[in-house]
Design an enzyme around this catalytic site. Structure first.
Site, PDB file in Angstrom:
ATOM      1  N   LYS A 164      39.188  26.941  49.413  1.00 34.27           N
ATOM      2  CA  LYS A 164      38.822  26.995  50.842  1.00 34.27           C
ATOM      3  C   LYS A 164      37.755  25.965  51.182  1.00 34.27           C
ATOM      4  CE  LYS A 164      37.648  31.403  51.332  1.00 34.27           C
ATOM      5  NZ  LYS A 164      37.301  32.669  52.036  1.00 34.27           N
ATOM      6  N   LYS A 199      34.765  25.999  50.175  1.00 38.53           N
ATOM      7  CA  LYS A 199      33.503  26.724  50.377  1.00 38.53           C
ATOM      8  C   LYS A 199      32.825  26.866  49.022  1.00 38.53           C
ATOM      9  CE  LYS A 199      33.568  29.851  54.306  1.00 38.53           C
ATOM     10  NZ  LYS A 199      33.385  31.259  54.708  1.00 38.53           N
TER      11      LYS A 199
HETATM   12  N1  C2G Z   1      32.560  37.007  60.808  1.00 37.50           N
HETATM   13  C1  C2G Z   1      32.226  37.510  62.057  1.00 37.50           C
HETATM   14  N2  C2G Z   1      31.142  37.032  62.696  1.00 37.50           N
HETATM   15  C2  C2G Z   1      30.369  36.069  62.135  1.00 37.50           C
HETATM   16  C3  C2G Z   1      30.694  35.561  60.864  1.00 37.50           C
HETATM   17  C4  C2G Z   1      31.804  36.053  60.201  1.00 37.50           C
HETATM   18  O1  C2G Z   1      32.927  38.395  62.586  1.00 37.50           O
HETATM   19  N3  C2G Z   1      29.290  35.610  62.824  1.00 37.50           N
HETATM   20  C5  C2G Z   1      33.760  37.529  60.141  1.00 37.50           C
HETATM   21  C6  C2G Z   1      34.819  36.461  59.897  1.00 37.50           C
HETATM   22  O2  C2G Z   1      35.596  36.261  61.076  1.00 37.50           O
HETATM   23  C7  C2G Z   1      35.629  37.098  58.764  1.00 37.50           C
HETATM   24  C8  C2G Z   1      34.560  37.884  57.981  1.00 37.50           C
HETATM   25  O3  C2G Z   1      33.415  38.013  58.861  1.00 37.50           O
HETATM   26  O4  C2G Z   1      36.589  38.006  59.293  1.00 37.50           O
HETATM   27  C9  C2G Z   1      34.135  37.184  56.708  1.00 37.50           C
HETATM   28  O5  C2G Z   1      33.705  35.874  57.045  1.00 37.50           O
HETATM   29  P1  C2G Z   1      33.677  34.767  55.873  1.00 37.50           P
HETATM   30  O6  C2G Z   1      32.990  35.319  54.687  1.00 37.50           O
HETATM   31  O7  C2G Z   1      33.232  33.475  56.488  1.00 37.50           O
HETATM   32  O8  C2G Z   1      35.222  34.681  55.513  1.00 37.50           O
HETATM   33  P2  C2G Z   1      36.198  33.423  55.621  1.00 37.50           P
HETATM   34  O9  C2G Z   1      35.655  32.265  54.888  1.00 37.50           O
HETATM   35  O10 C2G Z   1      36.551  33.296  57.050  1.00 37.50           O
HETATM   36  O11 C2G Z   1      37.424  33.929  54.717  1.00 37.50           O
HETATM   37  O12 C2G Z   1      41.943  34.857  53.702  1.00 37.50           O
HETATM   38  C10 C2G Z   1      40.918  34.919  54.683  1.00 37.50           C
HETATM   39  C11 C2G Z   1      39.678  34.194  54.223  1.00 37.50           C
HETATM   40  O13 C2G Z   1      39.299  34.594  52.922  1.00 37.50           O
HETATM   41  C12 C2G Z   1      38.564  34.462  55.226  1.00 37.50           C
END
Ligand code: C2G
Length: 132
Positions: free
Chosen positions: A44, A46
């Site tokens: 990803k 990340k």
């Molecule tokens: N999130 C949120 N508000 C934020 C930050 C994050 O609602 N200010 C939500 C994201 O939309 C996601 C969850 O928290 O649903 C986890 O965010 P991340 O750890 O950034 O996940 P991500 O990298 O988006 O990975 O297969 C799907 C991926 O693994 C998602």
């Protein structure tokens, strides 16, 4: 029992993550989190501060989270939904539309993101504070 599934990296846990997990849990009785492994984070593009094991430890301590499973690739969601008898798939709406293919297997819900916070913002702000 109505089972909910969501995925993410959940690094440097913050209130945006908690808001998501709390609302996701409210959609059912049992919340499973597919936690991105360190290897999948690399896919990803990340790089998490905390290791998978430590991110898992933290997530398992959250009252809304019932189970944490590893998210190893983009292609496991259908089998995860089927094998875990998931009723609702939930993601923040930055992913809106991306997982609509799961509608053939369960409900799909995109929840509004929490504005003003992100792991990237935390890292940026800390860097700025320490380099002023
Ligand atoms: N999130 C949120 N508000 C934020 C930050 C994050 O609602 N200010 C939500 C994201 O939309 C996601 C969850 O928290 O649903 C986890 O965010 P991340 O750890 O950034 O996940 P991500 O990298 O988006 O990975 O297969 C799907 C991926 O693994 C998602």
């Amino acid at each position: 029992m109505r089972k909910v599934l969501t995925y993410g990296t959940f690094d440097l846990l913050h209130y945006g993550h908690i808001n998501l997990l709390r609302r996701a849990k409210k959609l059912g009785d049992y919340l499973i989190v597919g936690l991105s492994t360190d290897e999948f984070n690399a896919i990803k593009h990340k790089e998490a501060y905390h290791s998978y094991e430590n991110r898992k430890l933290i997530l398992e301590a959250i009252r809304y989270v019932d189970e944490v499973i590893p998210e190893k690739d983009w292609n496991q969601k259908i089998s995860d939904v089927q094998h875990n008898d998931v009723d609702v798939f939930v993601m923040g709406d930055d992913w809106k539309g991306k997982f609509d293919f799961l509608k053939d297997y369960c409900e799909v819900v995109y929840l509004p993101r929490t504005v003003g916070i992100s792991t990237t913002k935390i890292k940026h702000d800390l860097f700025t504070i320490n380099n002023e």
